[in-house]
Motif scaffolding. Sequence first.
Motif, mmCIF file in Angstrom:
data_model
loop_
_atom_site.group_PDB
_atom_site.id
_atom_site.type_symbol
_atom_site.label_atom_id
_atom_site.label_comp_id
_atom_site.label_asym_id
_atom_site.label_seq_id
_atom_site.Cartn_x
_atom_site.Cartn_y
_atom_site.Cartn_z
ATOM 1 N N PRO A 24 0.775 -1.351 -0.001
ATOM 2 C CA PRO A 24 0.064 -0.029 -0.154
ATOM 3 C C PRO A 24 0.832 1.520 0.072
ATOM 4 C CG PRO A 24 -0.639 -1.722 1.672
ATOM 5 C CD PRO A 24 0.550 -2.228 1.072
ATOM 6 N N ARG A 25 0.283 2.134 -0.412
ATOM 7 C CA ARG A 25 1.235 3.485 -0.672
ATOM 8 C C ARG A 25 1.166 4.536 0.709
ATOM 9 N NH1 ARG A 25 -1.676 4.490 -6.423
ATOM 10 N NH2 ARG A 25 -0.400 2.903 -7.530
ATOM 11 N N PRO A 27 0.822 3.874 5.278
ATOM 12 C CA PRO A 27 0.214 2.836 6.436
ATOM 13 C C PRO A 27 -1.274 3.004 6.636
ATOM 14 C CG PRO A 27 1.322 4.679 7.315
ATOM 15 C CD PRO A 27 1.406 4.918 5.856
ATOM 16 N N PHE A 64 14.379 4.261 3.151
ATOM 17 C CA PHE A 64 13.916 3.360 1.859
ATOM 18 C C PHE A 64 14.910 2.838 1.233
ATOM 19 C CE2 PHE A 64 10.810 6.962 1.976
ATOM 20 C CZ PHE A 64 9.596 6.229 2.069
ATOM 21 N N HIS A 65 15.519 1.526 1.814
ATOM 22 C CA HIS A 65 16.668 1.096 1.489
ATOM 23 C C HIS A 65 16.822 0.587 -0.016
ATOM 24 C CE1 HIS A 65 14.853 -2.556 2.538
ATOM 25 N NE2 HIS A 65 15.843 -3.445 2.179
ATOM 26 N N ALA A 67 15.362 2.112 -2.481
ATOM 27 C CA ALA A 67 15.072 3.254 -3.369
ATOM 28 C C ALA A 67 16.342 4.312 -3.178
ATOM 29 C CB ALA A 67 13.839 3.708 -3.198
ATOM 30 N N ARG A 93 5.277 12.304 -0.995
ATOM 31 C CA ARG A 93 5.585 11.257 -0.071
ATOM 32 C C ARG A 93 6.479 10.166 -0.962
ATOM 33 N NH1 ARG A 93 2.406 12.047 4.900
ATOM 34 N NH2 ARG A 93 3.058 10.137 5.748
ATOM 35 N N ASP A 122 3.445 -0.213 5.780
ATOM 36 C CA ASP A 122 3.722 -0.197 4.253
ATOM 37 C C ASP A 122 4.916 -0.217 4.083
ATOM 38 O OD1 ASP A 122 4.459 2.179 5.527
ATOM 39 O OD2 ASP A 122 3.602 3.460 4.213
ATOM 40 N N LEU A 123 5.690 -1.166 4.677
ATOM 41 C CA LEU A 123 7.195 -1.289 4.587
ATOM 42 C C LEU A 123 7.682 -2.820 4.295
ATOM 43 C CD1 LEU A 123 7.858 -0.226 8.375
ATOM 44 C CD2 LEU A 123 7.895 1.363 6.238
ATOM 45 N N LEU A 124 8.614 -2.623 3.334
ATOM 46 C CA LEU A 124 9.438 -3.781 2.680
ATOM 47 C C LEU A 124 10.124 -4.582 3.808
ATOM 48 C CD1 LEU A 124 9.973 -4.930 0.005
ATOM 49 C CD2 LEU A 124 11.810 -3.300 -0.323
HETATM 50 N N1 SAM Z 1 4.599 5.983 4.794
HETATM 51 C C1 SAM Z 1 5.820 6.260 4.241
HETATM 52 C C2 SAM Z 1 6.102 7.832 3.953
HETATM 53 O O1 SAM Z 1 5.217 8.549 3.932
HETATM 54 O O2 SAM Z 1 7.315 8.250 4.151
HETATM 55 C C3 SAM Z 1 5.964 5.557 2.728
HETATM 56 C C4 SAM Z 1 5.260 5.979 1.871
HETATM 57 S S1 SAM Z 1 5.946 5.398 0.458
HETATM 58 C C5 SAM Z 1 5.106 6.145 -1.121
HETATM 59 C C6 SAM Z 1 5.080 3.793 0.354
HETATM 60 C C7 SAM Z 1 5.935 2.874 -0.678
HETATM 61 O O3 SAM Z 1 7.258 2.663 -0.415
HETATM 62 C C8 SAM Z 1 5.273 1.400 -0.611
HETATM 63 O O4 SAM Z 1 4.103 1.371 -1.497
HETATM 64 C C9 SAM Z 1 6.430 0.662 -1.055
HETATM 65 O O5 SAM Z 1 6.502 0.514 -2.561
HETATM 66 C C10 SAM Z 1 7.948 1.455 -1.040
HETATM 67 N N2 SAM Z 1 8.736 1.065 0.368
HETATM 68 C C11 SAM Z 1 8.448 0.434 1.443
HETATM 69 N N3 SAM Z 1 9.411 0.215 2.068
HETATM 70 C C12 SAM Z 1 10.475 0.374 1.202
HETATM 71 C C13 SAM Z 1 12.030 0.085 1.461
HETATM 72 N N4 SAM Z 1 12.559 -0.244 2.378
HETATM 73 N N5 SAM Z 1 12.823 0.584 0.352
HETATM 74 C C14 SAM Z 1 12.130 1.225 -0.814
HETATM 75 N N6 SAM Z 1 10.684 1.206 -0.994
HETATM 76 C C15 SAM Z 1 10.150 0.913 -0.059
#
Ligand code: SAM
Length: 233
Positions: A24-25, A27, A64-65, A67, A93, A122-124
């Motif tokens: 999900p985009r 939490p 976001f390890h 990305a 975000r 919403d975490l990998l």
């Molecule tokens: N709630 C957080 C924020 O606002 O900072 C994350 C929002 S971000 C748009 C959510 C997306 O981050 C998820 O859909 C997932 O694809 C991506 N994501 C989650 N954990 C990650 C990680 N460890 N490294 C890279 N991408 C991640």
Amino acid sequence: MNPSYSVSPIGFVRSCFREKFAIPRQPQLAPAARGVLELVAPFDQGEAVQGLEQVSHVWLLFVFHQALEDKPRLKVRPPRLGGNQSMGVFATRATHRPNGIGQSVVKLEKVEAGRLWLSGIDLLDGTPVLDVKPYVPYADVVTGASNRMAAAAPALIPVQWNDAALMQAREHALRLDEPLVELIDQCLAQDPRPAYQVPAPERVYGAQFWDLDVRWHYPQAGLIRVLEVVPAR
Ligand code: SAM
């Protein structure tokens, strides 16, 4: 020259999400999305979490390890806007951002020395966490706040199941002791596909949840059908 600061993780998340696609985009959008924050020394001592049992939700600050990029971006294309409109990085975000820091409010299900049991994440899997802070309703709920770009949660689409896929999911839910059918329903209802792609009915999409590959297709626009839930390859 700008000063720089170094940070190091206080723990790592073990999550139901084994790949970025279909997370999900934000939490709270999938309450059945569960995981555990495993704290590392010295924070794995009971003292570090003492008092946290009085708190229903926590803020997680994390990296976001998967990305991280060397070159900072000033503009990003949020999937929420269909991926074809760019915005200033600080208006979004997006995961590609300076310092690669994310933040999520998640439900705290259980507290143990060295472990925080979480839901609505919403975490990998493997996400490094930099800090945990209690959610403070009187300060963190902002009455009258607005965001015209993201005024409401994304619209949901119906999710249907093949009989065999539903049976597979129920069996694996028992094995994992996890609300797997709900997890798949909640995540797919948000339509993980990038908004600009038009789904052909014969195209099969897939994502890994826990140790399972979930495959689905779009028999028609705006409708998902789950085809199978099988052990991940
Ligand atoms: N709630 C957080 C924020 O606002 O900072 C994350 C929002 S971000 C748009 C959510 C997306 O981050 C998820 O859909 C997932 O694809 C991506 N994501 C989650 N954990 C990650 C990680 N460890 N490294 C890279 N991408 C991640």
